[in-house]
Design an enzyme around this catalytic site. Structure first.
Site, PDB file in Angstrom:
ATOM      1  N   HIS A  19       1.783 -12.649 -21.673  1.00  0.00           N
ATOM      2  CA  HIS A  19       1.247 -12.268 -20.372  1.00  0.00           C
ATOM      3  C   HIS A  19      -0.272 -12.391 -20.373  1.00  0.00           C
ATOM      4  O   HIS A  19      -0.892 -12.571 -21.421  1.00  0.00           O
ATOM      5  CB  HIS A  19       1.656 -10.843 -20.006  1.00  0.00           C
ATOM      6  CG  HIS A  19       3.074 -10.721 -19.557  1.00  0.00           C
ATOM      7  ND1 HIS A  19       4.117 -10.524 -20.443  1.00  0.00           N
ATOM      8  CD2 HIS A  19       3.640 -10.777 -18.320  1.00  0.00           C
ATOM      9  CE1 HIS A  19       5.265 -10.457 -19.768  1.00  0.00           C
ATOM     10  NE2 HIS A  19       5.000 -10.608 -18.498  1.00  0.00           N
ATOM     11  N   LYS A  58      -2.863  -7.293 -18.645  1.00  0.00           N
ATOM     12  CA  LYS A  58      -1.647  -6.474 -18.671  1.00  0.00           C
ATOM     13  C   LYS A  58      -1.809  -5.333 -19.662  1.00  0.00           C
ATOM     14  O   LYS A  58      -2.212  -5.543 -20.816  1.00  0.00           O
ATOM     15  CB  LYS A  58      -0.432  -7.333 -19.037  1.00  0.00           C
ATOM     16  CG  LYS A  58       0.895  -6.583 -18.939  1.00  0.00           C
ATOM     17  CD  LYS A  58       2.078  -7.528 -19.069  1.00  0.00           C
ATOM     18  CE  LYS A  58       3.402  -6.777 -19.026  1.00  0.00           C
ATOM     19  NZ  LYS A  58       3.601  -6.053 -17.740  1.00  0.00           N
TER      20      LYS A  58
END
Length: 251
Positions: free
Chosen positions: A143, A147
């Site tokens: 990600h 995040k």
């Protein structure tokens, strides 16, 4: 016409959902909730759901997990169904979600995309076959660098689906750097990568003797999660109290 409130409306996902709903004749945003109460999109924005005095059929949540407790309390108070898309909830918060679902309709999913939820179904089918054949199981998720939670809620959900097919006999392994020993056969490794602007990648690896099977899903845009959340909101509006997930939406 479904009337929705966007919780976390001025965040990245809130804005994606706002733009998609503007083009959808079956749903409209009547209000937003955000700690930043700037009105960017023509609907009123409140600092909390408790302060919102606009009538609605459902709330879509893509805010921080820190806002979940107050959100749940307001949903129950207003008898307002909600689609909860925030990740990184604690065990206590997950229990609170289940408790709230006895009083109001709640749809909670680790991932809102059709592709990921189809992947869940595939894993239920193939995991018992490959695990019994001695394949090692690993999950790698990637990600963007903003995040906060690691591993992702989706990675944990994938592992849970796999483990449930094997009567939860496997332990989860998040870090191999603290010990030097042979891999335990009864574990599912879960590794997280954070960098750049990666929207979301999940790779499930079944590694056997002389062969490897890899099943993967790549998100190229946040729009896939937004579309799933909108479909879930349409589904949930008017539903009785209960705990729902994306399997209910896609049938």
């Amino acid at each position: 016409m479904v009337r929705a409130i966007m919780h976390g409306c001025n965040g990245a996902m809130g804005q994606v959902i706002t733009n998609l709903i503007a083009e959808d004749p079956g749903i409209e945003l009547v209000a937003g909730v955000d700690i930043n109460t700037e009105q960017k999109n023509g609907y009123p924005v409140f600092a909390s759901l408790a302060e919102c005095d606009v009538e609605a059929d459902v709330v879509i949540d893509f805010a921080s997990a820190k806002a979940t407790d107050a959100l749940l309390a307001a949903m129950v108070e207003k008898k307002l169904p909600g689609v909860l898309c925030s990740t990184g909830l604690s065990e206590e918060q997950l229990e609170a979600v289940k408790e709230a679902s006895t009083k109001v309709a709640i749809l909670k999913s680790a991932n809102m995309s059709l592709g990921i939820n189809t992947l869940f179904k595939v894993l239920k089918m193939v995991t018992p076959i490959l695990a019994e054949a001695g394949f090692d199981m690993e999950i790698v998720e990637k990600h963007h660098n903003r995040k906060l939670d690691a591993p992702s809620g989706t990675a944990l959900a994938l592992a849970d689906v796999m483990n449930e097919t094997m009567d939860n006999a496997y332990a989860y392994k998040f870090d191999r750097t603290q010990e030097r020993k042979k891999r335990d056969k009864m574990e599912i490794g879960i590794q997280a990568v954070r960098g750049g602007t990666i929207v979301g990648e999940h790779e499930v690896i079944f590694a056997g003797t002389d062969e490897v099977i890899t099943i993967s899903h790549t998100a190229y845009s946040r729009a896939i999660f937004a579309k799933g959340a909108i479909a879930a909101a349409k589904y949930l509006a008017g539903k009785p109290a209960g705990y729902y997930d994306m399997k209910d939406v896609i049938g």
